[in-house]
Enzyme design. Structure first.
Site, PDB file in Angstrom:
ATOM      1  N   ARG A   1       0.827  -1.206   0.000  1.00 15.98           N
ATOM      2  CA  ARG A   1       0.000   0.000   0.000  1.00 15.98           C
ATOM      3  C   ARG A   1       0.862   1.257   0.000  1.00 15.98           C
ATOM      4  O   ARG A   1       0.516   2.261  -0.632  1.00 15.98           O
ATOM      5  CB  ARG A   1      -0.954  -0.003   1.199  1.00 15.98           C
ATOM      6  CG  ARG A   1      -1.986   1.117   1.141  1.00 15.98           C
ATOM      7  CD  ARG A   1      -3.054   0.982   2.211  1.00 15.98           C
ATOM      8  NE  ARG A   1      -2.504   1.173   3.547  1.00 15.98           N
ATOM      9  CZ  ARG A   1      -3.244   1.165   4.664  1.00 15.98           C
ATOM     10  NH1 ARG A   1      -4.545   0.956   4.592  1.00 15.98           N
ATOM     11  NH2 ARG A   1      -2.679   1.340   5.843  1.00 15.98           N
TER      12      ARG A   1
ATOM     13  N   LYS B   1      -2.492   7.339   1.075  1.00 19.90           N
ATOM     14  CA  LYS B   1      -2.130   7.574   2.477  1.00 19.90           C
ATOM     15  C   LYS B   1      -0.960   8.553   2.497  1.00 19.90           C
ATOM     16  O   LYS B   1       0.201   8.175   2.642  1.00 19.90           O
ATOM     17  CB  LYS B   1      -1.794   6.259   3.181  1.00 19.90           C
ATOM     18  CG  LYS B   1      -1.827   6.337   4.700  1.00 19.90           C
ATOM     19  CD  LYS B   1      -1.754   4.959   5.306  1.00 19.90           C
ATOM     20  CE  LYS B   1      -1.709   5.017   6.822  1.00 19.90           C
ATOM     21  NZ  LYS B   1      -2.957   5.502   7.433  1.00 19.90           N
TER      22      LYS B   1
ATOM     23  N   GLU C   1     -15.595   7.589   7.025  1.00 25.50           N
ATOM     24  CA  GLU C   1     -14.719   6.876   7.959  1.00 25.50           C
ATOM     25  C   GLU C   1     -14.480   7.739   9.169  1.00 25.50           C
ATOM     26  O   GLU C   1     -14.989   8.858   9.270  1.00 25.50           O
ATOM     27  CB  GLU C   1     -13.398   6.524   7.278  1.00 25.50           C
ATOM     28  CG  GLU C   1     -12.621   7.723   6.749  1.00 25.50           C
ATOM     29  CD  GLU C   1     -11.357   7.311   5.994  1.00 25.50           C
ATOM     30  OE1 GLU C   1     -10.823   6.224   6.262  1.00 25.50           O
ATOM     31  OE2 GLU C   1     -10.915   8.091   5.135  1.00 25.50           O
TER      32      GLU C   1
END
Length: 299
Positions: A55, A154, A187
């Site tokens: 990721r 991210k 979220e």
């Protein structure tokens, strides 16, 4: 509190944490131009290490940042950072910034990316609240739009999340709940959200929230247990009227939410299904992961 004896990896060297520094001209510092991961080690094993590194590289590719070492080399650096700090249970933060440039925005002015790995002992994110559940509040700040800064990158630019956390703190919440620009639940400020209604577990699709690795682990557990599961948009109404609500994340693990915006969730206590998942997740983290030390290589 910062441990004086901790060592931080920066571009090929391990330096004492108190002396760990980067240039003020690094675009990671100037603009949040970089990517990072949060990884956990449990009892001498790094949980889902490959998935986190994958990721990290995906996030870097999405912002056209070329990490100058292979994934295999990065994994070795992470493991060595744990070894030099004699850690078996830890939170690990690999970071890759754009590197040193000038005060302009152009990333072409940056040279070699900066690679950093921090590892430190880690307590439970929500302390003793796992037994009684946390309070959450919805915030007015919206999650980054997918056509602006996609939540699945991210990146080091976490101001969106920090603004949500500031608002949650001001409102007396332990965690913030983001809505997206369409009004759907996205979220938390640092975790994914699940609800339980009439025995069915539901979570939003990851188009408007981070594709959490703990989230995927929990979904695998749900399917193995044969619990009905759906991935679909969730509204505030769905949150308020849920039988159970919980969040998942590397730092949070699985944590029940028992109060949202002044409304008691279910009976106001962590629900039966949430508790089952918490126990099953603990079992998974006890036995899975990449060994840090040779003495457990054969375990």
């Amino acid at each position: 509190m910062l441990r004086d004896d901790l060592l931080v990896y920066i571009d090929g060297e391990f330096v004492p944490a108190r002396d760990a520094k980067i240039s003020v001209f690094d675009h990671g510092f100037l603009y949040g131009d970089g990517v990072f991961e949060g990884i956990r080690a449990y009892n001498g094993r790094v949980f889902k290490l490959k998935e986190h590194v994958d990721r990290l590289y995906d996030s870097a590719k999405a912002i056209a940042l070329e990490i100058p070492i292979s994934k295999e080399e990065f994994i070795k650096i992470i493991l060595e950072t744990l070894r030099v700090n004699r850690l078996r249970d830890a939170y690990i933060r690999p970071i890759v910034t754009r590197g040193i440039g000038d005060l302009g925005l152009d990333p072409r002015k940056c040279g070699k990316p900066t690679i950093i790995v921090i590892a430190q002992p880690w307590e439970k994110l929500y302390g003793d609240l796992y037994d009684k559940g946390i309070k959450a509040v919805t915030v007015t700040i919206r999650r980054n739009a997918i056509d602006s800064l996609p939540p699945n990158i991210k990146s080091m630019n976490y101001l969106n999340n920090i603004l949500a956390k500031i608002e949650a703190n001001a409102k007396g919440g332990d965690e913030a709940i983001f809505l997206d620009h369409n009004g759907y639940v996205s979220e938390g400020s640092g975790d994914n959200i699940f609800i339980v209604k009439n025995g069915v577990i539901i979570t939003p699709p990851t188009i408007n929230n981070l594709r959490g690795i703990t989230r995927e682990v929990v979904i695998d557990i749900i399917k193995k247990l044969g619990i009905p599961f759906k991935e679909e948009n969730i509204s505030l109404y769905d949150l308020y009227t849920a039988d159970e609500v919980f969040v998942t994340g590397t730092a949070a693990e699985i944590c029940p939410i028992t109060w949202i915006d002044g409304r008691k969730i279910g009976n106001g206590k962590p629900g039966r299904i949430t508790r089952i998942l918490m126990e099953e997740f603990r079992k998974v983290t006890e036995k899975e992961g990449v060994p840090i030390y040779a003495d457990i290589d054969s375990c």
